[in-house]
Design a protein around this motif. Sequence first.
Motif, mmCIF file in Angstrom:
data_model
loop_
_atom_site.group_PDB
_atom_site.id
_atom_site.type_symbol
_atom_site.label_atom_id
_atom_site.label_comp_id
_atom_site.label_asym_id
_atom_site.label_seq_id
_atom_site.Cartn_x
_atom_site.Cartn_y
_atom_site.Cartn_z
ATOM 1 N N LYS A 46 -15.506 -23.813 20.886
ATOM 2 C CA LYS A 46 -16.115 -22.511 21.182
ATOM 3 C C LYS A 46 -17.139 -22.643 22.301
ATOM 4 C CE LYS A 46 -18.350 -18.557 18.933
ATOM 5 N NZ LYS A 46 -18.872 -18.032 17.636
ATOM 6 N N VAL A 47 -17.963 -23.701 22.228
ATOM 7 C CA VAL A 47 -18.954 -23.952 23.279
ATOM 8 C C VAL A 47 -18.265 -24.163 24.623
ATOM 9 C CG1 VAL A 47 -20.669 -25.600 24.120
ATOM 10 C CG2 VAL A 47 -20.684 -24.910 21.715
ATOM 11 N N GLU A 48 -17.226 -24.991 24.613
ATOM 12 C CA GLU A 48 -16.508 -25.299 25.852
ATOM 13 C C GLU A 48 -15.783 -24.076 26.406
ATOM 14 O OE1 GLU A 48 -14.025 -28.678 25.130
ATOM 15 O OE2 GLU A 48 -15.689 -29.915 24.420
ATOM 16 N N ALA A 49 -15.210 -23.293 25.499
ATOM 17 C CA ALA A 49 -14.483 -22.089 25.918
ATOM 18 C C ALA A 49 -15.423 -21.100 26.613
ATOM 19 C CB ALA A 49 -13.815 -21.431 24.718
ATOM 20 N N LYS A 50 -16.618 -20.913 26.055
ATOM 21 C CA LYS A 50 -17.589 -19.990 26.647
ATOM 22 C C LYS A 50 -18.044 -20.461 28.020
ATOM 23 C CE LYS A 50 -19.575 -17.892 22.489
ATOM 24 N NZ LYS A 50 -20.815 -17.722 21.673
ATOM 25 N N GLN A 51 -18.109 -21.771 28.190
ATOM 26 C CA GLN A 51 -18.558 -22.327 29.466
ATOM 27 C C GLN A 51 -17.485 -22.269 30.546
ATOM 28 O OE1 GLN A 51 -19.705 -26.273 28.251
ATOM 29 N NE2 GLN A 51 -21.793 -25.680 27.721
ATOM 30 N N TYR A 52 -16.217 -22.313 30.131
ATOM 31 C CA TYR A 52 -15.145 -22.456 31.116
ATOM 32 C C TYR A 52 -14.269 -21.211 31.300
ATOM 33 C CZ TYR A 52 -11.000 -24.361 33.434
ATOM 34 O OH TYR A 52 -9.959 -24.588 34.300
ATOM 35 N N LEU A 53 -13.820 -20.623 30.221
ATOM 36 C CA LEU A 53 -12.782 -19.590 30.317
ATOM 37 C C LEU A 53 -13.194 -18.312 31.042
ATOM 38 C CD1 LEU A 53 -11.020 -19.975 26.838
ATOM 39 C CD2 LEU A 53 -10.232 -20.774 29.086
ATOM 40 N N PRO A 54 -14.367 -17.713 30.773
ATOM 41 C CA PRO A 54 -14.715 -16.473 31.481
ATOM 42 C C PRO A 54 -14.688 -16.619 33.003
ATOM 43 C CG PRO A 54 -16.181 -16.791 29.629
ATOM 44 C CD PRO A 54 -15.399 -18.068 29.774
ATOM 45 N N GLU A 55 -15.242 -17.706 33.507
ATOM 46 C CA GLU A 55 -15.273 -17.915 34.954
ATOM 47 C C GLU A 55 -13.876 -18.181 35.500
ATOM 48 O OE1 GLU A 55 -16.840 -17.826 38.626
ATOM 49 O OE2 GLU A 55 -17.884 -17.371 36.748
ATOM 50 N N ARG A 56 -13.063 -18.923 34.732
ATOM 51 C CA ARG A 56 -11.710 -19.230 35.200
ATOM 52 C C ARG A 56 -10.840 -17.976 35.220
ATOM 53 N NH1 ARG A 56 -9.369 -21.815 38.975
ATOM 54 N NH2 ARG A 56 -7.275 -22.580 38.484
ATOM 55 N N VAL A 57 -10.982 -17.126 34.224
ATOM 56 C CA VAL A 57 -10.235 -15.858 34.215
ATOM 57 C C VAL A 57 -10.637 -15.020 35.423
ATOM 58 C CG1 VAL A 57 -9.878 -13.681 32.976
ATOM 59 C CG2 VAL A 57 -9.927 -15.837 31.707
ATOM 60 N N LYS A 58 -11.928 -14.960 35.690
ATOM 61 C CA LYS A 58 -12.434 -14.198 36.832
ATOM 62 C C LYS A 58 -11.877 -14.745 38.142
ATOM 63 C CE LYS A 58 -16.825 -12.682 38.865
ATOM 64 N NZ LYS A 58 -18.321 -12.778 38.747
ATOM 65 N N GLU A 59 -11.833 -16.064 38.272
ATOM 66 C CA GLU A 59 -11.320 -16.698 39.491
ATOM 67 C C GLU A 59 -9.850 -16.372 39.722
ATOM 68 O OE1 GLU A 59 -12.011 -20.840 39.082
ATOM 69 O OE2 GLU A 59 -14.178 -20.702 39.389
ATOM 70 N N LEU A 60 -9.031 -16.526 38.675
ATOM 71 C CA LEU A 60 -7.594 -16.285 38.812
ATOM 72 C C LEU A 60 -7.288 -14.807 39.023
ATOM 73 C CD1 LEU A 60 -6.222 -18.770 36.120
ATOM 74 C CD2 LEU A 60 -6.079 -18.992 38.608
ATOM 75 N N ALA A 61 -8.044 -13.947 38.351
ATOM 76 C CA ALA A 61 -7.841 -12.505 38.539
ATOM 77 C C ALA A 61 -8.159 -12.116 39.983
ATOM 78 C CB ALA A 61 -8.722 -11.723 37.570
#
Length: 239
Positions: free
Chosen positions: A136-151
Amino acid sequence: MTEKIVHFDGVGEILFRHSSRARHLNISVRPFAGVRVSIPIGMSYKSAVRLVVEKKLWIKQYLDKMKEFEKQQTMFDENSGYCTKHHKLHLRKADRKNISVRISKGKINVIYPTELRSDSKEVQSAVRKGIERALKVEAKQYLPERVKELAGKFELNYNELTLKNIKSRWGSCSRKNNINLSIHLMRLPNHLIDYVILHELVHTVHHNHGKHFWTMLDNLTSGAKSLDKELRKYLIAIY
């Protein structure tokens, strides 16, 4: 929320818990967690126990299946060396009464009483909870920014992003273009994380798995079908 543990001959200990969310009595049997009974507010423990007694044979049969299932699952101990992307499991005994689970400085610290074995239900359940907290900690640190980048890279628009401890699917996209992603994505290699994210982002354009969906996804990933096949080799939940 109040709870009570009751011992049943031939079954073992069952946790009874009053829950404001329960509309009816609910019995669940889960690997490494045992039997739990959710009781609706207004029903007494005595009434709940009586109803569980009527289901005792079913519970025992299901518990036997769970025990066979548990035998096939990953067992964590002091020497397992399990790691997530940024955290390492540290499991050890100590002179204490309760199991402690803490995430700190890249470590998943699980400390358990000396009278327990590392392969006990309680310890294995605590380890899995610790791993999920780290994810959960890792997901919060990585996924939001990665989704934003790919979008942004592929000019795709989504509404909201939610990260959840989903164990039935890697992700989903609603008709309102709200994307849900499982924290267990962090257990995948990065190229498959990107594939799942793009899969859900393409759903903001095509809300189905028709021909146009796969054509668009294939154009973005250069091999959607092969990536999807690779993804199917991974289990979502930790077993």
